[in-house]
Scaffold this motif. Structure first.
Motif, mmCIF file in Angstrom:
data_model
loop_
_atom_site.group_PDB
_atom_site.id
_atom_site.type_symbol
_atom_site.label_atom_id
_atom_site.label_comp_id
_atom_site.label_asym_id
_atom_site.label_seq_id
_atom_site.Cartn_x
_atom_site.Cartn_y
_atom_site.Cartn_z
ATOM 1 N N THR A 42 0.864 -1.167 0.003
ATOM 2 C CA THR A 42 0.078 0.086 -0.185
ATOM 3 C C THR A 42 0.965 1.256 0.020
ATOM 4 O O THR A 42 0.567 2.417 -0.564
ATOM 5 C CB THR A 42 -0.837 -0.043 1.301
ATOM 6 N N ALA A 43 2.136 1.232 0.727
ATOM 7 C CA ALA A 43 3.021 2.154 0.738
ATOM 8 C C ALA A 43 3.599 2.531 -0.547
ATOM 9 O O ALA A 43 3.767 3.542 -1.106
ATOM 10 C CB ALA A 43 4.098 2.098 1.815
ATOM 11 N N LEU A 44 3.873 1.435 -1.358
ATOM 12 C CA LEU A 44 4.196 1.475 -2.970
ATOM 13 C C LEU A 44 3.251 2.115 -3.572
ATOM 14 O O LEU A 44 3.584 2.780 -4.494
ATOM 15 C CB LEU A 44 4.945 0.197 -3.233
ATOM 16 N N LEU A 45 1.970 1.840 -3.421
ATOM 17 C CA LEU A 45 0.720 2.181 -4.232
ATOM 18 C C LEU A 45 0.767 3.703 -3.909
ATOM 19 O O LEU A 45 0.509 4.504 -5.083
ATOM 20 C CB LEU A 45 -0.408 1.285 -3.882
ATOM 21 N N ALA A 46 0.976 4.286 -2.727
ATOM 22 C CA ALA A 46 0.601 5.502 -2.515
ATOM 23 C C ALA A 46 1.758 6.493 -3.271
ATOM 24 O O ALA A 46 1.703 7.493 -3.623
ATOM 25 C CB ALA A 46 0.589 5.807 -0.942
ATOM 26 N N ILE A 47 2.992 5.803 -3.080
ATOM 27 C CA ILE A 47 4.224 6.677 -3.781
ATOM 28 C C ILE A 47 3.923 6.616 -5.303
ATOM 29 O O ILE A 47 4.181 7.628 -6.121
ATOM 30 C CB ILE A 47 5.485 5.702 -3.465
ATOM 31 N N TYR A 48 3.486 5.565 -6.037
ATOM 32 C CA TYR A 48 2.999 5.538 -7.455
ATOM 33 C C TYR A 48 2.184 6.508 -7.701
ATOM 34 O O TYR A 48 2.117 7.133 -8.609
ATOM 35 C CB TYR A 48 2.583 3.984 -7.732
ATOM 36 N N PHE A 49 1.066 6.541 -6.774
ATOM 37 C CA PHE A 49 -0.070 7.633 -7.122
ATOM 38 C C PHE A 49 0.506 9.059 -7.082
ATOM 39 O O PHE A 49 0.252 9.869 -7.929
ATOM 40 C CB PHE A 49 -1.345 7.541 -6.224
ATOM 41 N N LEU A 50 1.668 9.329 -6.158
ATOM 42 C CA LEU A 50 2.106 10.519 -5.996
ATOM 43 C C LEU A 50 2.931 10.866 -7.048
ATOM 44 O O LEU A 50 2.931 12.227 -7.468
ATOM 45 C CB LEU A 50 2.970 10.650 -4.663
ATOM 46 N N THR A 51 3.690 10.034 -7.679
ATOM 47 C CA THR A 51 4.742 10.464 -8.677
ATOM 48 C C THR A 51 3.971 10.280 -9.979
ATOM 49 O O THR A 51 4.153 11.255 -10.750
ATOM 50 C CB THR A 51 5.998 9.438 -8.524
ATOM 51 N N SER A 52 3.618 9.052 -10.307
ATOM 52 C CA SER A 52 3.163 8.837 -11.621
ATOM 53 C C SER A 52 1.740 9.416 -12.059
ATOM 54 O O SER A 52 1.745 10.141 -13.246
ATOM 55 C CB SER A 52 3.146 7.351 -11.931
ATOM 56 N N VAL A 53 0.892 8.996 -11.365
ATOM 57 C CA VAL A 53 -0.341 9.472 -11.595
ATOM 58 C C VAL A 53 -0.651 11.010 -11.438
ATOM 59 O O VAL A 53 -1.466 11.567 -12.055
ATOM 60 C CB VAL A 53 -1.382 8.751 -10.873
ATOM 61 N N GLY A 54 0.079 11.466 -10.475
ATOM 62 C CA GLY A 54 0.042 13.051 -10.079
ATOM 63 C C GLY A 54 0.424 14.043 -11.385
ATOM 64 O O GLY A 54 0.033 15.099 -11.526
ATOM 65 N N LYS A 55 1.380 13.407 -12.267
ATOM 66 C CA LYS A 55 1.882 14.118 -13.433
ATOM 67 C C LYS A 55 0.392 14.158 -14.355
ATOM 68 O O LYS A 55 0.725 15.478 -15.005
ATOM 69 C CB LYS A 55 2.774 13.290 -14.435
ATOM 70 N N TYR A 56 -0.446 13.598 -14.382
ATOM 71 C CA TYR A 56 -1.395 13.791 -15.169
ATOM 72 C C TYR A 56 -2.616 14.666 -14.878
ATOM 73 O O TYR A 56 -3.694 14.634 -15.166
ATOM 74 C CB TYR A 56 -2.231 12.574 -15.939
ATOM 75 N N GLN A 57 -2.472 15.407 -13.685
ATOM 76 C CA GLN A 57 -3.513 15.917 -12.654
ATOM 77 C C GLN A 57 -4.097 17.055 -13.516
ATOM 78 O O GLN A 57 -5.338 17.314 -13.278
ATOM 79 C CB GLN A 57 -2.943 16.377 -11.413
ATOM 80 N N LYS A 58 -3.207 17.783 -14.285
ATOM 81 C CA LYS A 58 -3.717 18.821 -15.150
ATOM 82 C C LYS A 58 -4.747 18.523 -15.953
ATOM 83 O O LYS A 58 -5.641 19.173 -16.085
ATOM 84 C CB LYS A 58 -2.707 19.605 -15.857
ATOM 85 N N GLU A 59 -4.523 17.490 -16.598
ATOM 86 C CA GLU A 59 -5.578 16.986 -17.648
ATOM 87 C C GLU A 59 -7.013 16.545 -16.797
ATOM 88 O O GLU A 59 -7.955 16.831 -17.486
ATOM 89 C CB GLU A 59 -5.093 15.677 -18.266
ATOM 90 N N PHE A 60 -6.930 16.035 -15.736
ATOM 91 C CA PHE A 60 -8.107 15.882 -14.881
ATOM 92 C C PHE A 60 -8.780 17.094 -14.462
ATOM 93 O O PHE A 60 -10.017 17.230 -14.196
ATOM 94 C CB PHE A 60 -8.064 14.870 -13.733
#
Length: 116
Positions: A42-60
């Motif tokens: 779950t900690a690895l998943l949180a880091i993934y969301f923070l780094t990878s998915v957060g890059k596309y925040q502007k599109e959302f």
């Protein structure tokens, strides 16, 4: 949205890891290992969301409107507009409190891992 989700997932990870340590101290090894493995992933998943998915925040942000945090008001010409009347202090509080709790919990988990 992804950044706020990663904070909540990080808090869940810290809680699972704290349960892992508590159950290890109580001698319940089988259940403790389940919480240890799931807390780490779950900690690895949180880091993934923070780094990878957060890059596309502007599109959302362009396509997703947070209407639950706005109110409808009329301007001087009588047109209806959405008004976000949250203050900077209010928004900062909603971000800083979970982050501080996650840091304190992480320090607790890391401190007990180092001493054991």
């Amino acid at each position: 949205m992804a950044r706020s989700d990663s904070i909540m997932i990080g808090l869940l990870a810290v809680a699972q890891l704290m349960l892992w340590q508590y159950l290890q101290d109580q001698g319940v090894e089988a259940v403790a290992e389940i919480f240890g493995v799931t807390g780490g992933t779950t900690a690895l998943l949180a880091i993934y969301f923070l780094t990878s998915v957060g890059k596309y925040q502007k599109e959302f942000n362009d396509s997703y409107s947070k209407l639950e945090k706005t109110r409808l008001d009329r301007d001087d010409q009588g047109r209806i507009e959405r008004v976000d009347d949250r203050t900077v202090v209010n928004r900062a509080g909603w971000w800083s409190v979970p982050i501080i709790l996650m840091i304190i919990g992480s320090m607790n988990v890391l401190g007990s891992l180092i001493t054991s």
